[in-house]
Motif scaffolding. Structure first.
Motif, PDB file in Angstrom:
ATOM      1  N   TYR A  24       2.231 -29.342 -52.452  1.00 19.47           N
ATOM      2  CA  TYR A  24       2.726 -30.216 -52.498  1.00 19.47           C
ATOM      3  C   TYR A  24       1.881 -31.276 -52.443  1.00 19.47           C
ATOM      4  O   TYR A  24       1.255 -31.290 -52.124  1.00 19.47           O
ATOM      5  CB  TYR A  24       3.337 -30.180 -50.257  1.00 19.47           C
ATOM      6  CG  TYR A  24       4.191 -29.326 -49.347  1.00 19.47           C
ATOM      7  CD1 TYR A  24       6.010 -28.889 -50.114  1.00 19.47           C
ATOM      8  CD2 TYR A  24       3.601 -28.411 -48.818  1.00 19.47           C
ATOM      9  CE1 TYR A  24       6.297 -28.034 -49.723  1.00 19.47           C
ATOM     10  CE2 TYR A  24       4.291 -27.667 -48.264  1.00 19.47           C
ATOM     11  CZ  TYR A  24       5.877 -27.204 -48.623  1.00 19.47           C
ATOM     12  OH  TYR A  24       6.443 -26.162 -47.801  1.00 19.47           O
ATOM     13  N   GLU A  25       2.969 -32.257 -53.112  1.00 17.76           N
ATOM     14  CA  GLU A  25       1.747 -33.545 -53.918  1.00 17.76           C
ATOM     15  C   GLU A  25       2.533 -34.297 -53.677  1.00 17.76           C
ATOM     16  O   GLU A  25       4.040 -34.376 -53.407  1.00 17.76           O
ATOM     17  CB  GLU A  25       2.444 -32.816 -55.126  1.00 17.76           C
ATOM     18  CG  GLU A  25       1.384 -32.238 -55.584  1.00 17.76           C
ATOM     19  CD  GLU A  25       1.180 -31.734 -57.185  1.00 17.76           C
ATOM     20  OE1 GLU A  25       0.626 -31.446 -57.632  1.00 17.76           O
ATOM     21  OE2 GLU A  25       2.292 -32.820 -58.017  1.00 17.76           O
ATOM     22  N   LEU A  26       1.752 -35.013 -52.549  1.00 15.04           N
ATOM     23  CA  LEU A  26       1.512 -36.745 -52.803  1.00 15.04           C
ATOM     24  C   LEU A  26       1.541 -37.475 -53.448  1.00 15.04           C
ATOM     25  O   LEU A  26      -0.088 -37.683 -53.238  1.00 15.04           O
ATOM     26  CB  LEU A  26       2.033 -37.054 -51.094  1.00 15.04           C
ATOM     27  CG  LEU A  26       1.889 -38.345 -50.254  1.00 15.04           C
ATOM     28  CD1 LEU A  26       3.425 -38.612 -50.439  1.00 15.04           C
ATOM     29  CD2 LEU A  26       1.559 -39.089 -49.420  1.00 15.04           C
TER      30      LEU A  26
ATOM     31  N   VAL B  45       3.812 -38.400 -43.842  1.00 14.53           N
ATOM     32  CA  VAL B  45       5.301 -36.803 -43.757  1.00 14.53           C
ATOM     33  C   VAL B  45       5.077 -36.363 -42.654  1.00 14.53           C
ATOM     34  O   VAL B  45       4.019 -35.910 -42.586  1.00 14.53           O
ATOM     35  CB  VAL B  45       4.371 -36.539 -45.531  1.00 14.53           C
ATOM     36  CG1 VAL B  45       4.609 -35.165 -45.583  1.00 14.53           C
ATOM     37  CG2 VAL B  45       3.511 -37.148 -46.595  1.00 14.53           C
TER      38      VAL B  45
ATOM     39  N   ARG C  47       7.121 -31.870 -44.278  1.00 16.76           N
ATOM     40  CA  ARG C  47       7.355 -32.691 -45.893  1.00 16.76           C
ATOM     41  C   ARG C  47       8.186 -33.792 -45.891  1.00 16.76           C
ATOM     42  O   ARG C  47       8.730 -33.780 -47.499  1.00 16.76           O
ATOM     43  CB  ARG C  47       7.840 -31.780 -46.770  1.00 16.76           C
ATOM     44  CG  ARG C  47       7.581 -30.275 -47.408  1.00 16.76           C
ATOM     45  CD  ARG C  47       7.131 -29.689 -45.485  1.00 16.76           C
ATOM     46  NE  ARG C  47       7.875 -28.029 -45.221  1.00 16.76           N
ATOM     47  CZ  ARG C  47       7.112 -27.475 -44.926  1.00 16.76           C
ATOM     48  NH1 ARG C  47       7.020 -27.992 -43.352  1.00 16.76           N
ATOM     49  NH2 ARG C  47       7.947 -25.601 -44.773  1.00 16.76           N
TER      50      ARG C  47
ATOM     51  N   THR D 206      -2.187 -33.604 -52.093  1.00 15.62           N
ATOM     52  CA  THR D 206      -2.517 -31.905 -52.208  1.00 15.62           C
ATOM     53  C   THR D 206      -2.705 -30.763 -50.829  1.00 15.62           C
ATOM     54  O   THR D 206      -3.924 -30.842 -49.896  1.00 15.62           O
ATOM     55  CB  THR D 206      -2.903 -30.954 -53.184  1.00 15.62           C
ATOM     56  OG1 THR D 206      -2.911 -31.887 -54.730  1.00 15.62           O
ATOM     57  CG2 THR D 206      -1.985 -30.122 -53.734  1.00 15.62           C
TER      58      THR D 206
ATOM     59  N   LEU E   7       8.927 -33.906 -49.826  1.00 17.22           N
ATOM     60  CA  LEU E   7       8.291 -32.989 -50.790  1.00 17.22           C
ATOM     61  C   LEU E   7       8.420 -31.502 -50.996  1.00 17.22           C
ATOM     62  O   LEU E   7       8.833 -30.911 -50.534  1.00 17.22           O
ATOM     63  CB  LEU E   7       6.292 -32.931 -50.259  1.00 17.22           C
ATOM     64  CG  LEU E   7       6.223 -34.543 -49.745  1.00 17.22           C
ATOM     65  CD1 LEU E   7       4.786 -34.585 -49.616  1.00 17.22           C
ATOM     66  CD2 LEU E   7       6.524 -35.546 -50.826  1.00 17.22           C
TER      67      LEU E   7
END
Ligand SMILES: *[C@@H]1O[C@H](CO)[C@@H](O)[C@H](O)[C@H]1NC(C)=O
Ligand SMILES: *[C@@H]1O[C@H](CO)[C@@H](O)[C@H](O)[C@H]1NC(C)=O
Ligand SMILES: *[C@@H]1O[C@H](CO)[C@@H](O)[C@H](O)[C@H]1NC(C)=O
Ligand SMILES: *[C@@H]1O[C@H](CO)[C@@H](O)[C@H](O)[C@H]1NC(C)=O
Ligand SMILES: *[C@@H]1O[C@H](CO)[C@@H](O)[C@H](O)[C@H]1NC(C)=O
Ligand SMILES: *[C@@H]1O[C@H](CO)[C@@H](O)[C@H](O)[C@H]1NC(C)=O
Ligand SMILES: *[C@@H]1O[C@H](CO)[C@@H](O)[C@H](O)[C@H]1NC(C)=O
Ligand SMILES: *[C@@H]1O[C@H](CO)[C@@H](O)[C@H](O)[C@H]1NC(C)=O
Length: 901
Positions: A151-153, A38, A41, A234, A144
């Motif tokens: 943000y959530e991956l 990442v 984002r 997160t 994201l």
């Protein structure tokens, strides 16, 4: 193109056929890696699965992975015997035409589909020669999105097999610094948590997850077939610069703007709540619950309005009112009284909401209209195009309309279009136990407006993504990307003009290109891809609103970019050639709002090719490998619930938002497992006294002239004779199977011809000629035949047979079960059965140390007990005298059982 062809649009998977248990030994996923990077984002994730065919004959191997719905697949490759087979993204129409044969064989059905709320599943298969290996490699990309301050991956892994070399590597690079990072999800539970390592530096974070084979069987949702679950990473970033964060690389820039230290703006919010008949039951309940919570969260300076509608429109108050304590209390009382009833007049309701907001002065505030509906417009104006036209005209871009589509009956395209046309978004509310939380979650996202009328301007750039926004909410983020027109330009200048509490605010910033470019060389193209990703997403949204040549131009541009960057989007397809197989597969990226995949009886024929020995899946979903043929596992059922819900008219419909086409086999396995009769183990020669646990139902028996009723236990399992009046040839029997609390099925028989069977899903009536089925949760008042009438209420059926009035309640807290109650006994009748007595007389005899009652002229020892009165929806606890069964029933239990329900 040699051999067969696979066309992929969005997700991936792998599989072969037949007996899954033996298969495991025949297919070995010896390596499984997920790498996710990442940068600013933008997440690029690659799944690599290496699988060996251990059989001495060729077999088909299935690859199956789940990826986030928001992502675009950008690469797929299979490597077999040293040769690579790469997916190529083509125009959808072209691909489909080229491979019509595949399409006509119906193989598009299952390759890519939506699973659950956030994931899509992709699967394909390839025939692998005896004792050979195959490598699958899938890459997908996504930006994201910041929601509620983070943000959530999401990375899902469901290998269906333990893997010797399993590795997940996540690297996050955010140049302003990472403010917090958390690893959650069911893969971070139990022993698996020990396999996770998190390393943090200022701007970087690494999360590795290297579970051993042994650990792969140890998490909340894992078992001997390996990992099954998600890792959810997160995080949020530091934001020192109030003007936002700009990154420039290779001729592209990205600007993130998310200020939080500015005062909130008071809002004017109107909730337009659908209370049509289809909302009834749990949906209505959850809506009320969510609204009550949302009302509590309003701040005093907010103004709000409530509108409920079916075919008729009701306003809580004609004007928006301030969220004072008194007004909130009044509104809550209004909310508690919302009940479902008629049809759905969306047009009139939304227009009323618009009028309400327009009547209210808006200076220095932010207005928001929120529509919650679960269906199509069915009354008033029902032409959707006219409705969207009317709504757009009425709102006139003055404030946003958010549409929340509840359940699967909504026309999500219609809601999407209506929201997009009015600067809002549509969100799906999944019909599930947490629907109220989903509603609240959505509200939380729009709860704190900070800026309105935001315009972002840049100098020296072109091909910008969206630059003007209606509202900015705390916890979200404004994102703009574009190309730098002149690559020799040393700096990028930004200007943001917005309104904060009625006054204009301006943010200006200039960043020099060399300060902002700290992107590692291997990721130097990520900004270009990010720009393309965002541009395609926005074009896809925009084309919905356009018409004619403009629409075509937007689609064409989105397609051009999809092809150039090899994104599998709703407009493109990925074509994969396969070795030595004259078969093809077609898959399409599902769109939100499309009907969920329905289970099919058969696998696509493609999987049943000759010589295929097994189905096997090697993937991730972000990861999923291993056997997909069937998995004997309850947890899988939980994570992919298949719902059976009746529609408005009580017809049967299968609703499975997570239904995949393994479900049928999984369900079968599951049923098989639970259907094994549970035989209580009774020690033959107990060394210590063993009190056998006897399951029983406790019945209440009202007492004449006494405050405390009697109660008695009826041992189970029996098919019980609940009520019988042979003089009118009427009987009612009940069976308890699934639940210890109540009945799973209750049958009524009348005059040998009328039969009514109530179970926890349906109410089935039949006589010699007719058969009618109704469902719980759907009101129906029509059945009235020859002395039998049935009235279906939300959690109760009211049954009249002759002069008996009987209610059957359905209880849904915890277990799902039924409970009967006799509301009226005919005068002069003397029915038999457990419920044969309307009441009983007893006397308490004084002078004994243990409570003793005189019942039917016998002295009986009683004890104080409690019983839940399941004849009432709230199931209150009632104090009673517990007495032996035969003290109140004339006879022993065998006189109260039947062999046939
Ligand atoms: C995954 O990432 C790790 C560490 O960043 C790297 O060593 C490895 O080569 C990567 N694997 C693949 C398949 O890209
Ligand atoms: C495959 O293995 C079986 C038993 O292991 C053997 O009987 C058979 O001849 C083998 N077939 C081939 C083609 O090698
Ligand atoms: C916005 O959110 C941040 C972080 O949650 C919080 O610190 C800040 O106070 C919020 N701003 C307003 C105006 O509520
Ligand atoms: C970007 O903008 C330029 C004009 O400034 C235009 O010529 C070019 O085609 C655009 N590129 C794309 C990919 O749209
Ligand atoms: C799309 O690409 C084709 C050729 O690749 C080009 O002719 C066309 O003008 C492009 N369309 C747009 C809208 O950029
Ligand atoms: C209820 O009965 C219907 C038909 O009579 C049947 O299809 C359904 O499976 C039953 N449901 C349960 C939970 O037993
Ligand atoms: C049940 O039906 C009977 C007769 O139709 C009626 O008198 C009674 O009030 C009904 N009960 C409820 C709760 O509707
Ligand atoms: C119940 O009745 C059956 C049949 O009449 C009889 O065989 C049995 O002994 C009785 N059981 C008890 C506990 O009285």
């Amino acid at each position: 193109m040699d051999g067969a062809v696979v066309i992929l649009l969005a997700v991936f998977l792998f599989s072969a056929t037949s007996d899954p248990v033996k298969k495991t030994q025949n297919v070995d996923i010896y390596s499984f890696h997920i790498n996710s990077t990442v940068t600013s984002r933008y997440a690029t994730t690659t799944i690599t699965s290496r699988v060996a065919n251990k059989l001495n004959k060729s077999q088909e191997i299935l690859f199956e992975v789940k990826i986030p719905k928001n992502a675009f697949i950008s690469k797929f490759r299979m490597i077999i015997e040293g040769k690579s087979y790469d997916g190529v993204v083509k125009e959808k129409a072209e691909a489909q035409q080229q491979y019509t044969q595949a399409v006509s064989r119906g193989q598009s059905a299952g390759l890519i589909k939506s699973v659950g709320r956030t994931l899509e599943e992709f699967k394909t298969s390839v025939t692998v020669a005896a004792l050979s290996k195959v490598t699958f490699e899938l890459t997908y990309e996504e930006l994201l999105k910041r929601r509620l301050g983070k943000y959530e991956l999401l990375i899902n892994a469901q290998p269906m097999q333990t893997v010797a070399d399993f590795k997940m590597d996540v690297h996050i690079h955010e140049k302003t610094g990472i403010s917090f990072l958390e690893v959650k999800g069911d893969l971070s539970t139990d022993d698996l948590a020990n396999a996770i390592r998190t390393t943090r530096a200022d701007k970087d974070a690494w999360v590795t997850f290297y579970p051993t084979r042994d650990q792969q069987t140890k998490c909340k949702t894992c078992d001997e077939t390996g990992l099954n679950g998600d890792l959810l990473i997160t995080y949020d970033v530091q934001r020192q610069n109030p003007n936002g964060e700009i990154t420039v690389s290779n001729g592209y820039f990205i600007h993130y703007f998310a200020p939080s230290d500015i005062p909130r703006i008071s809002k004017n919010v109107v909730f337009i709540i659908d209370r049509s008949g289809s909302m009834h039951g749990r949906k209505m309940e959850q809506t009320r619950l969510a609204l009550l919570k949302i009302l509590s969260d309003l701040t005093e300076n907010d103004h709000f309005g409530l509108i409920t509608f079916d075919s008729q429109i009701d306003l809580w108050k004609r004007e928006l009112l301030k969220a004072t304590q008194a007004n909130l209390e009044d509104a809550k009382a209004f909310v508690k009284k919302i009940t479902d009833r008629g049809a759905t007049d969306i047009n009139a309701a939304v227009l009323e909401g618009v009028k309400m907001i327009n009547r209210h002065p808006r200076e220095g505030t932010a207005s928001i209209l929120i529509l919650l509906t679960d269906g199509d417009p069915t009354t008033g104006e029902t032409n959707k195009e006219k409705i969207t036209g009317n709504v757009k005209e009425a709102i006139g871009s003055k404030f946003p309309l958010y549409c929340l589509g509840f359940g699967y009956d909504v026309n999500f395209d219609f809601l999407s279009k209506m929201s997009l046309e009015n600067n809002g978004v549509a969100r799906r509310i999944y019909e599930d136990s947490d629907a109220d939380l989903q509603l609240q979650g959505f509200y939380d996202e729009v709860a704190v407006p900070l800026l309105t009328d935001i315009q972002l301007n840049y100098i020296g750039v072109s091909n910008l993504t969206q630059t003007s926004f209606n509202l900015y909410f705390n916890g979200s983020e404004i994102v703009v990307s574009g190309q730098i027109t002149d690559n020799s330009v040393e700096s990028v200048t930004t200007e943001i003009i917005a309104i904060s509490k009625g006054s204009k605010v301006t943010y200006r910033d200039t960043v020099t290109a060399k300060d902002v470019s700290d992107v590692q060389p291997e990721h130097e193209h990520f900004l270009e891809r990010l720009w393309a990703y965002l541009t395609v997403k926005q074009l896809l949204d925009r084309q919905v609103l356009l018409k004619g040549p403009e629409k075509e131009a937007a689609k064409k541009e989105a397609l051009n970019l999809s092809l150039k960057y090899q994104f599998v989007t709703p407009l493109s397809s990925m074509v994969v050639t396969k070795p030595q197989e004259d078969q093809a597969e077609v898959a399409d990226k599902p769109r939100e709002g499309e009907a969920p995949h329905r289970p099919t009886a058969h696998r696509p024929a493609v999987f049943a090719s000759p010589g295929v020995a097994q189905r096997f899946s090697g993937g991730v979903s972000n990861s999923r490998i291993g056997y997909s043929g069937s998995r004997q596992k309850g947890s899988r059922l939980q994570s992919y619930p298949a719902r059976r819900d009746p529609d408005l008219f009580g017809r049967k419909r299968i609703m499975g938002m997570d239904y995949d086409d393994h479900s049928s086999s999984v369900t079968a396995d599951f049923l098989h497992t639970v259907a094994v009769p549970v035989v209580p183990v009774v020690p033959l020669v107990p060394l210590v006294p063993v009190v056998p646990v006897v399951r029983s139902h406790r019945f209440l028996l009202p007492a004449d002239g006494q405050p405390k009723p009697l109660c008695f236990d009826v041992p189970l399992p029996y098919k019980l004779k609940l009520l019988e009046d042979s003089s009118i040839e009427f009987s009612m029997n009940g069976e308890s199977k699934t639940s210890e609390n109540g009945f799973s099925q209750i049958a009524f028989h009348y005059k040998k011809t009328h039969h009514l069977v109530v179970n926890t899903t349906s109410i089935n009536y039949h006589n010699d000629q007719e058969n009618e089925e109704f469902f719980w949760g759907h009101k129906y008042t029509g059945l009235n035949k020859d002395g039998v009438s049935v009235l279906i209420l939300p959690s109760k059926v009211n049954i009249t047979v002759g002069d008996f009035i009987i209610s059957v309640l359905i209880h849904k807290n915890g277990d799902l079960f039924l409970w009967p109650g006799v509301e009226q006994y005919p005068q002069g009748s003397s029915p038999t059965g457990i419920l044969g007595k309307a009441s009983i007389s007893y006397e308490k005899i004084k002078g004994y140390s243990t409570p003793t009652l005189k019942i039917m002229d016998k002295e009986v020892t009683a004890s104080r007990a409690d019983v839940r009165d399941y004849r009432i929806t709230s199931a209150p606890i009632v104090r009673c005298w517990l007495v032996p069964f035969d003290a109140v029933m004339n006879g022993n239990i065998s006189d109260f059982t039947v062999t046939q329900l």
